[in-house]
Design a protein around this motif. Structure first.
Motif, PDB file in Angstrom:
ATOM      1  N   ARG A   1      19.520  42.198 -20.958  1.00  0.00           N
ATOM      2  CA  ARG A   1      19.844  43.212 -19.954  1.00  0.00           C
ATOM      3  C   ARG A   1      18.756  43.197 -18.882  1.00  0.00           C
ATOM      4  O   ARG A   1      17.575  43.385 -19.182  1.00  0.00           O
ATOM      5  CB  ARG A   1      19.936  44.590 -20.605  1.00  0.00           C
TER       6      ARG A   1
ATOM      7  N   TYR B   1      17.495  44.238 -14.843  1.00  0.00           N
ATOM      8  CA  TYR B   1      17.629  45.080 -13.645  1.00  0.00           C
ATOM      9  C   TYR B   1      16.790  44.477 -12.522  1.00  0.00           C
ATOM     10  O   TYR B   1      15.617  44.141 -12.710  1.00  0.00           O
ATOM     11  CB  TYR B   1      17.138  46.497 -13.947  1.00  0.00           C
TER      12      TYR B   1
ATOM     13  N   CYS C   1      15.517  45.080  -8.543  1.00  0.00           N
ATOM     14  CA  CYS C   1      15.428  45.989  -7.401  1.00  0.00           C
ATOM     15  C   CYS C   1      16.127  45.351  -6.209  1.00  0.00           C
ATOM     16  O   CYS C   1      15.770  44.252  -5.790  1.00  0.00           O
ATOM     17  CB  CYS C   1      13.975  46.251  -7.029  1.00  0.00           C
TER      18      CYS C   1
ATOM     19  N   HIS D   1      23.572  42.127 -15.906  1.00  0.00           N
ATOM     20  CA  HIS D   1      22.636  42.184 -14.787  1.00  0.00           C
ATOM     21  C   HIS D   1      23.040  43.323 -13.848  1.00  0.00           C
ATOM     22  O   HIS D   1      24.226  43.481 -13.542  1.00  0.00           O
ATOM     23  CB  HIS D   1      22.676  40.839 -14.042  1.00  0.00           C
ATOM     24  N   VAL D   2      22.069  44.098 -13.434  1.00  0.00           N
ATOM     25  CA  VAL D   2      22.313  45.167 -12.464  1.00  0.00           C
ATOM     26  C   VAL D   2      21.425  44.924 -11.247  1.00  0.00           C
ATOM     27  O   VAL D   2      20.231  44.629 -11.399  1.00  0.00           O
ATOM     28  CB  VAL D   2      21.954  46.563 -13.056  1.00  0.00           C
TER      29      VAL D   2
ATOM     30  N   ASN E   1      20.574  46.990  -7.594  1.00  0.00           N
ATOM     31  CA  ASN E   1      20.900  48.239  -6.893  1.00  0.00           C
ATOM     32  C   ASN E   1      20.909  48.033  -5.384  1.00  0.00           C
ATOM     33  O   ASN E   1      20.385  47.041  -4.867  1.00  0.00           O
ATOM     34  CB  ASN E   1      19.902  49.344  -7.254  1.00  0.00           C
TER      35      ASN E   1
ATOM     36  N   SER F   1      24.653  48.824  -8.287  1.00  0.00           N
ATOM     37  CA  SER F   1      24.546  50.287  -8.346  1.00  0.00           C
ATOM     38  C   SER F   1      24.065  50.805  -6.990  1.00  0.00           C
ATOM     39  O   SER F   1      23.069  50.332  -6.448  1.00  0.00           O
ATOM     40  CB  SER F   1      23.627  50.721  -9.480  1.00  0.00           C
TER      41      SER F   1
ATOM     42  N   CYS G   1      15.412  53.909  -9.010  1.00  0.00           N
ATOM     43  CA  CYS G   1      15.485  52.737  -9.889  1.00  0.00           C
ATOM     44  C   CYS G   1      15.323  53.128 -11.346  1.00  0.00           C
ATOM     45  O   CYS G   1      15.967  52.538 -12.222  1.00  0.00           O
ATOM     46  CB  CYS G   1      14.452  51.690  -9.461  1.00  0.00           C
TER      47      CYS G   1
ATOM     48  N   SER H   1      18.541  52.099 -13.668  1.00  0.00           N
ATOM     49  CA  SER H   1      18.297  51.109 -14.730  1.00  0.00           C
ATOM     50  C   SER H   1      18.523  51.749 -16.097  1.00  0.00           C
ATOM     51  O   SER H   1      19.176  51.162 -16.966  1.00  0.00           O
ATOM     52  CB  SER H   1      16.891  50.514 -14.611  1.00  0.00           C
TER      53      SER H   1
ATOM     54  N   LEU I   1      21.601  50.339 -18.257  1.00  0.00           N
ATOM     55  CA  LEU I   1      21.148  49.364 -19.261  1.00  0.00           C
ATOM     56  C   LEU I   1      20.589  50.029 -20.512  1.00  0.00           C
ATOM     57  O   LEU I   1      20.468  49.377 -21.545  1.00  0.00           O
ATOM     58  CB  LEU I   1      20.096  48.427 -18.639  1.00  0.00           C
TER      59      LEU I   1
ATOM     60  N   HIS J   1      12.895  43.626 -16.017  1.00  0.00           N
ATOM     61  CA  HIS J   1      12.986  44.263 -14.701  1.00  0.00           C
ATOM     62  C   HIS J   1      12.360  43.298 -13.698  1.00  0.00           C
ATOM     63  O   HIS J   1      11.258  42.815 -13.922  1.00  0.00           O
ATOM     64  CB  HIS J   1      12.212  45.584 -14.741  1.00  0.00           C
TER      65      HIS J   1
END
Ligand code: AMP
Ligand code: ZN
Length: 484
Positions: free
Chosen positions: A29, A31, A33, A68-69, A71, A127, A223, A227, A231, A238
């Motif tokens: 997982r 995240y 920025c 994967h995220v 933002n 996001s 964030c 996150s 997640l 990260h």
């Protein structure tokens, strides 16, 4: 292939290479920025997403199920990473005489176009910060009593209430960070706003009610909340650019520690993410690249000058993500030629066969070395050379070779099996001559030369040159012409 060679990643928190140990077995997982959508991203910003993409592709290659995220920051990021300055979004929207929402939409779409052009895979979630404001208020409420204090300008996080503040940055809390300017009443120089109140008598385009008055969330809070929500704390990795190691990520970590009610960072899970990874900067010879200064290199500029955007991806892959990379047009040109050479080989192979279902033992040592390279903290420069060795192999089955190249390109993302060689031709925006017209003039020139009418052949060459077409007789890559 996945178990034999462990994946090692450089963790900025410990400043060490560490074997990757997923929080949830078999999963990864991540995240990242994302951009503040107040302007176009410059190609330095895009290096951060090429890096995150290679990380994600490598995790997939190693067999992990990736979530994967990335933002989109559409509120809260000030013109200074500390608490000084105006909201970047408000400022740009005013300059464009547009609403913040329209401004954010415009630049988000431009960013997504760059993501696509660079063959960056879509994350599981994009996001959008403004979608999470109620969740941010809840998060802030849960830590406010123990970790925050209110000033006229907002709700501030007291960094002395968590252990090891600034460990990621290796910063000294007492002195604070040079770039963080004093806000009157702050208890520690490094304290930061998690909620910014709208000053009395003012009206912001983006503001929400909160227990601390109308206002907007702080950038760092966004964030932590997105996150954690998407997640779950702790998650695995990260990422961000190296500048985030100094302020943004230490502040996220402090909030995460407060939220998770845990103290020391000796338990890595306490920072919200186990591994923090940072890409180094793309720089210009003149110094740091900055989109705040107004003069900046956009991917579209490269495209307008005729470079295929994946030449820039190739340029990024040629350097290790933790090394600084200097941008130059010559460097970009060299990366383009390197990509062309690979495509020439792949083009020849595709003319002979389709990718095979599997490959023979001959290829195993190459795949092992490729795996070892990417598993060594994403060593793409070495991985690229292994790919080129495979491309240069003689007397192997074309279909099997194609399949191996495809497997490697699944990690590198250079589009080797979908691009056509002609896609890489330099075609500046200013060049208006059509390919069919070039072909017509070149055919006429060939005929003149066959008839030994050199005056006519030279005249045709000049005519082409006048329209920006350089004839390339005997070019090693087999190109007949280029636009310059
Ligand atoms: P921003 O939109 O300013 O938040 O930046 C987006 C991402 O680009 C962040 O991860 C930054 O750390 C990263 N970044 C900014 N400048 C550069 C640069 N010159 N080279 C590489 N990454 C950068
Ligand atoms: Zn962030």
């Amino acid at each position: 292939m996945t178990d034999a060679i462990p994946l090692k990643l450089f963790n900025s928190l410990t400043r060490q290479l560490e074997p990757f140990q997923p929080v949830h077995p078999g999963e990864a997982r991540v995240y990242t920025c994302g951009p503040t959508v107040y302007n176009y991203p410059h190609i330095g910003n895009m290096r951060a997403y090429v890096f995150a993409d290679v990380l994600g592709r490598t995790l997939s290659f190693k067999g992990y199920k990736l979530t994967h995220v990335i933002n989109i920051t559409d509120v809260g990021h000030l013109t200074d990473d500390g608490d000084e300055g105006e909201d970047k979004m408000e400022k740009m929207a005013a300059a464009r005489a547009q609403s913040i929402w329209d401004t954010a939409k415009h630049y988000t779409e431009a960013y997504w176009a760059d993501i696509k052009a660079l063959n960056i895979r879509q994350p599981a979630h994009w996001s959008i910060a403004t979608d999470y404001v109620p969740a941010m208020i809840d998060f802030a409420k849960s830590i406010a009593d123990k970790h925050c204090y209110e000033l006229d300008s907002g709700l501030y996080f007291d960094v002395s209430t968590v252990a090891d503040y600034g460990r990621l940055a290796r910063a000294n809390t007492e002195e604070g960070e040079g770039r963080i300017e004093a806000v009157e009443g702050k208890r520690n120089a490094a304290d930061f706003a998690i909620w910014r109140k709208t000053p009395p008598g003012e009206k912001r385009q983006m503001e929400w009610d909160s227990p601390w008055g109308r206002g907007a969330p702080g950038w760092h809070l966004e964030c932590s909340v997105m996150s954690g929500q998407l997640l779950g704390f702790p998650f695995d990795i990260h990422t961000g650019g190296i500048d985030h190691r100094e302020i943004h990520h230490p502040n996220e970590i402090a909030q995460n520690q407060a939220f998770c009610c845990t103290n020391g960072l000796d338990v890595p899970a306490n920072s919200g993410a186990r591994v923090w990874m940072h890409n180094n900067f793309l720089v210009e010879r003149s110094g740091k690249m900055s989109k705040s200064s107004g003069e900046f290199l956009r991917l579209q500029l490269l495209i307008d000058k005729g470079y295929h955007p994946l030449a820039y991806r190739m340029m990024c892959l040629q350097a290790h993500y933790r090394s600084e990379l200097e941008f130059s047009w010559d460097g970009l040109g060299a990366a383009l030629v390197r990509l062309k050479r690979l495509l020439m080989t792949v083009g020849n192979l595709r003319a002979q066969a389709a990718p095979a279902e599997s490959w023979g033992p001959k290829f195993a040592p190459f795949l092992e070395r490729f795996d070892a390279a990417v598993s060594d903290d994403l060593n793409t420069p070495v991985a690229l050379t292994v790919l080129e060795e495979v491309a240069a192999l003689k007397k192997v089955d074309a279909g099997e070779k194609l399949a191996v190249i495809a497997a490697m390109d699944a990690v590198l993302g250079l589009g080797l099996l979908t691009l056509e060689r002609a896609d890489l031709r330099l075609r500046p925006k200013s060049a208006t001559i059509a390919d069919s017209e070039i072909a017509r003039l070149l055919d006429a020139r060939k005929e003149a030369r066959a008839n030994k009418d050199f005056a006519a052949s030279d005249a045709l060459r000049d005519e082409l040159a006048a329209q920006g077409v350089e004839v390339m007789d005997g070019d090693a890559l087999g190109w007949e012409w280029r636009l310059s």
